[in-house]
Each structure stands twice: as C-alpha cells, then as structure tokens.
Design a protein around this motif. Sequence first.
Motif, mmCIF file in Angstrom:
data_model
loop_
_atom_site.group_PDB
_atom_site.id
_atom_site.type_symbol
_atom_site.label_atom_id
_atom_site.label_comp_id
_atom_site.label_asym_id
_atom_site.label_seq_id
_atom_site.Cartn_x
_atom_site.Cartn_y
_atom_site.Cartn_z
ATOM 1 N N VAL A 140 61.699 33.834 59.606
ATOM 2 C CA VAL A 140 60.512 33.743 58.753
ATOM 3 C C VAL A 140 59.531 34.832 59.166
ATOM 4 C CG1 VAL A 140 58.543 32.325 58.063
ATOM 5 C CG2 VAL A 140 60.790 31.268 58.404
ATOM 6 N N ASN A 141 59.177 35.686 58.207
ATOM 7 C CA ASN A 141 58.317 36.812 58.547
ATOM 8 C C ASN A 141 57.464 37.212 57.353
ATOM 9 O OD1 ASN A 141 57.235 38.923 60.076
ATOM 10 N ND2 ASN A 141 59.227 39.438 60.962
ATOM 11 N N ILE A 142 56.557 38.185 57.559
ATOM 12 C CA ILE A 142 55.618 38.563 56.499
ATOM 13 C C ILE A 142 56.094 39.803 55.749
ATOM 14 C CG2 ILE A 142 53.688 37.571 57.758
ATOM 15 C CD1 ILE A 142 52.903 40.469 58.498
ATOM 16 N N GLY A 143 57.306 40.234 56.012
ATOM 17 C CA GLY A 143 57.868 41.372 55.300
ATOM 18 C C GLY A 143 59.359 41.419 55.531
ATOM 19 N N GLU A 145 60.895 36.189 53.667
ATOM 20 C CA GLU A 145 59.507 35.902 53.331
ATOM 21 C C GLU A 145 59.413 34.538 52.665
ATOM 22 O OE1 GLU A 145 56.849 39.223 52.047
ATOM 23 O OE2 GLU A 145 58.763 40.131 51.517
ATOM 24 N N GLY A 146 58.246 33.931 52.797
ATOM 25 C CA GLY A 146 58.045 32.606 52.205
ATOM 26 C C GLY A 146 58.441 32.561 50.746
ATOM 27 N N ARG A 147 58.231 33.681 50.051
ATOM 28 C CA ARG A 147 58.518 33.714 48.621
ATOM 29 C C ARG A 147 60.008 33.456 48.362
ATOM 30 N NH1 ARG A 147 56.570 38.541 47.882
ATOM 31 N NH2 ARG A 147 54.355 38.222 47.528
ATOM 32 N N PHE A 205 62.195 29.561 49.060
ATOM 33 C CA PHE A 205 62.451 28.489 48.092
ATOM 34 C C PHE A 205 63.428 28.903 46.998
ATOM 35 C CE2 PHE A 205 58.494 27.420 50.156
ATOM 36 C CZ PHE A 205 58.712 26.085 50.464
ATOM 37 N N ILE A 243 54.322 25.524 57.135
ATOM 38 C CA ILE A 243 55.117 25.714 55.914
ATOM 39 C C ILE A 243 55.482 24.361 55.322
ATOM 40 C CG2 ILE A 243 57.373 26.456 55.023
ATOM 41 C CD1 ILE A 243 57.304 28.775 56.991
#
Lengths: 335, 335
Positions: free
Chosen positions: A177-180, A209-211, A214, A231
């Motif tokens: 899990v990361n921001i990029g 990424e979180g996007r 899901f 999260i």
Amino acid sequence: MIKIALDAMGGDYAPAEIVRGAREAARELEVQIMLVGHREKIQQELAGDNAGGLLSIVHASEVVGMDEHPVSAIRKKRDSSIVVATQLVKDGAADAVVSAGSTGAQMASSLFILGRIAGVDRPAISTLLPTANGVVALLDAGANVDCRPQHLQQFAVMGSLYAEKILGLANPKVGLVNIGAEETKGNELTLAAYNLLQETNINFIGNVEGRDLFFGAVSVAVCDGFVGNVILKSAEGLAMYILGMFKQELGKLEDILGREKIMHILGGFQRRMDYAEYGGAPLLGVDGVSVICHGSSRARAIKNAVRVAKEAVEQQLVRAIKVSLEKENFKEGKY
Amino acid sequence: MIKIALDAMGGDYAPAEIVRGAREAARELEVQIMLVGHREKIQQELAGDNAGGLLSIVHASEVVGMDEHPVSAIRKKRDSSIVVATQLVKDGAADAVVSAGSTGAQMASSLFILGRIAGVDRPAISTLLPTANGVVALLDAGANVDCRPQHLQQFAVMGSLYAEKILGLANPKVGLVNIGAEETKGNELTLAAYNLLQETNINFIGNVEGRDLFFGAVSVAVCDGFVGNVILKSAEGLAMYILGMFKQELGKLEDILGREKIMHILGGFQRRMDYAEYGGAPLLGVDGVSVICHGSSRARAIKNAVRVAKEAVEQQLVRAIKVSLEKENFKEGKY
C-alpha cells in the motif's frame, strides 16, 4: 473432527449471538465447538440444544472487558474466557480459538500463551475487504501501529500464504500500500519495505494505491497497522455513508418499485459491504490458529469466523507460515 | 479586481479544458485570469474570446512533465508555465497561482519562489472530502509523507483557519485521524501530536476514526501526508466501486424507471462524489496563494479551483495563517 474453542463471553451480543452462531457453525461446518465462559449463562442460551453433541461448555469464571488494559487484564484474569480458550489450543484440547471480545486481549493471550512463530517479529491481523472482483486481504489491519520494514516483509509472506491456503488462490498477487505506483514513491517505511519485498519468493507486484485496492489490483495488500486500520475504518464509514444515500434515493422510488424490490436491492449491497460475510480475521504469526471477530459480531459473523478457523486448521496455515519463513529467513540471513 | 495566474499547460486536458474553465471562471467569478503557457496554443483555444478582456496570456516556453523530478525540473526549466505563473504571484502581478500540472513541481516552485510562512516547517495540501453533512478538510493530503508531531500541530492550525475563512465555519471542529477515539490510542506520531494539538487555541476535539470521518464528526481532519493520501485515494476507489455496483442495479430497472430517471439519480451521486465539485486544494503554509488541481481536471474543476483561490485572497488566508502561527509559536515557545 476439528475442535474450535469459542469465547462465548466476548462481543457486544455475547453470549446469545455467540451461542447461536456456534450452533449454526457446528451443524453447517461439522466441527466440535467448545463454548468457553460462564457455565450457567451458556447453558441458558443453549436451552438444551447442543447441536447433537457438537457443542460443549468449558467453564471460565471471568471476562476481560473492552475497556481493560489487555496485557494486565490477561495477566490478572487467568480464568477469563479468552485466556482459558487460548490455553485449550496450547494444550491441544482445541485446534483453534475464536473470539469477538477485546482484540487487544486476544492478541495478548495469543502472544503469551501460543507464542510467536520463529521469524515473525510481529503477528498481524489479516482482514478481507470486498472489491469489484472478489476480496483483498489487508494486513496488518491494526495489530502493529509502528512498523519496521522487515515487519512488512513478514506480513507480505504471511498474507500470501493466507491468500493461497484460505482464499484458495495460486501465486496470489501481493502489493505494498503506497501513495504512488512508482518504486520511488512512498515514505521511509514503504521505500525500505519495497526492497525487502522484492527479495521474497512471493508474487510481489509492487506498490498499490488506494484507488486500485477496491478494483482487485492485488489479492494481498500490505501496510503497517495504523494505515491498515485507517483504510478499514474509513472504507466502512464511506460505504455506510454512500449506502445511506442510496437508501434515500431508492426510498423516493418506493411507489414505483415497491418496498420489497427496494429491500432486495439494498440487501444485495449491504451483504456485499458486510464484514460479517467475510468472517473473522486471523492473527497471523502466532503459533496456533487465533481468529479475531468484530466486536459487534452476530451469529452469522461468528459462524463465518469459525469457518475461517476450520479452514486455517485444515490447510495447516500455521505450519505453512513456519516453513516459508524459515526459508525466507535463511534466504535473507536476517532476523 | 483579483488576478489569478493559471497554468494553462498543466493537466491531462491542457490547454483546452484549462482555457474553457478560465473563461467560465472569469465570467462567473469576475476575476482577471492570466493564462500562463505557450502563447500560440493558448490563442488557438481562446479563438478570439477573451471573456471581455478578463483573460490575458503570459507566454512561457516550457512545460514541466508529470514524470520529471519536480525540484530539478523547476530549477532547469526557468521558463516553464508553473515557474512563470508562481513568479507572477511573487512579483505581485497576480494574487494567486492555480495549476493542474505536476503537484510536485507546483509544491517545489511554491516553496522556492513564494517561500514558507514563519512557523511553518512543512506546507500541507488541504483537500475536501464529501461527508453525510457537508465536507471535511483533510490535511496533509500528500505533501509530506514523513511527519513529526509539530508538523501535524501546524497542519491543524492552518486547517482550522482554512475551514474558518474558506468554508465559512465558526470555531471549526478539528480532529486527529487515529485508530481509536481514546487519547491513549495511536502510533508514536499521533500520540505525541495529540498533546501538541491540545496546546493550541483551535477547537481540537480529539481523535477521529475513519468511520466517523464521513459522517461529519469534524470539519478538519489532520494526519501525515501518507495517511491522508491513502485515505483520499481509497475513498475515491471505493466510491467508484460502489457507484459502479449501483449503476448495474439501476440498469436492471431501466424498463421500469426509464433511462432519464436513472441518469438523474446517478448524476446526483456522481456530483456528490466528484472532487471537481470541491475545486482545488490549497497548499497551506507557503507565503502566497497556491491552489493545486487534480491532474484530470476539466473546465468545471478549474473554475472551482479559481473560486477557491479567489476566496483565499479575499479572506486573506495567508495573512491569517501568519498571525495565528506567530501567536501559537509564541505560546509554544517552539520552532
């Protein structure tokens, strides 16, 4: 037959919903369940129906409250339901422990009584999140709020085995899990963990990424327990909020669609979003099967948690983690 | 009249959508907009319509790409649209800079050209998330992936002022994003930040869990940039996923409800969930107004970002942050 030690006193709806869930689980899953807790209270709930002998009672006089300090509570309350249930596993009288009580108390008793698997610095809670094409195993979901890179490496290895053994996935995709998406993105922890994850034998596909989380980009998502818990809880909150809006909108259509149809549609969503469908969250890395349930678990959630515990035992998940981490450790030459 | 320097070359749909958004903004908000970028390309999009003289062009020969290293890029490309636009603010020719280009490049140029406000160690990106009863300002949303407790304290003070000046809230509730409501919950960072937040003059109400974030428990939610970015992106992903499911379900009802009604219902949700409705995210803590837009911003998002920039200028947000942080600093005796 597999034997499950179930904390009958843990959770917002204990013992009633726990006993109900135990009865359903025993019948559906054909497992023996030891209901651990206050004998009279449990007997009252059983009301004579012990699921054809599959349910038994193991008396425990104390209960650890949600507000108690986990470690000191399990040290003081040696006869609490969670301690007694965990001890049953340690002694070989049960194959797994399941509880909807204090998560901290269950973690503490699992750590102190069952102990850690060699090569695991920090056991991790592995929860399932619904995605567009199934589920993703998110770990750590809250056991370790401050992590070092090698902890995330261990979570990744354990999560991969969990996805393989319990979700039945071959060579599951594991993401950090990361921001990029780029290897160069992240904070100190994830940048260092990225390199360690590349050294493992698992199917590490890089950052997620979180996007994408899901939309099923990965089957296993690795992060520290603070990020994982945030999260998990924001997903719960946002889902509830959006479902609330749907409810309103659909309500306006009641005269066109009819109440029944609306309830049917909403039901579908709620099931999809309901943690109860996904059962309990195993505490990976302890030397035994310990499945943590949501505090507000009702019968169905308990039954599904027992199923997860049963599968973990059948699939020898603990043994698989031992073997694999020995390999990794050897390969790494660390820990 | 307020003058906005708008990076016409930044974003996935530049310059076409940027120029369209600028035209709408100029007319609706009565602001002067300097379109900064390649003169011929901008002229082509303007096609002679400069919104009654409200739109002008400032030529910049270079553009910073999304894949370039921000700091080295803005050092090399002195004539890039983002650098030139930011310099216009520094020189007093414009009151604010707005861009949908590389966030890193905008942060770097804002830091180097506008500089930091005294008392701010790390400028923070403040984004708005939709909630059941309005919006919540989440910061930092990604500018600082590794934070110290005092950074979160500064974010809280700046966020509170943002909510007051831009969202028009009196004494806005500020919460610390955490994994539990209790003061004793959290990781090293949040435990230490909790105490520092209590020392401020803002309306700090304590920890806020992700679950409550979307039900309007607070107007300002403070966290490090890693956690904030993860919350933001997973919320985007989950919302898209759930809306997708809802779309499917409604699709099945098309013969009953009719396409138009379905589109109307879905439209309502999409607007609610659409970042474009909430305009840009100001970079708080730099000595000037710098508003960051989503890379995929279209005209409406650009227009709303210009609105945010205009309000920040009118409300003298930068001055308010200076004054307040001086007070806080004095009170704290730190930094």
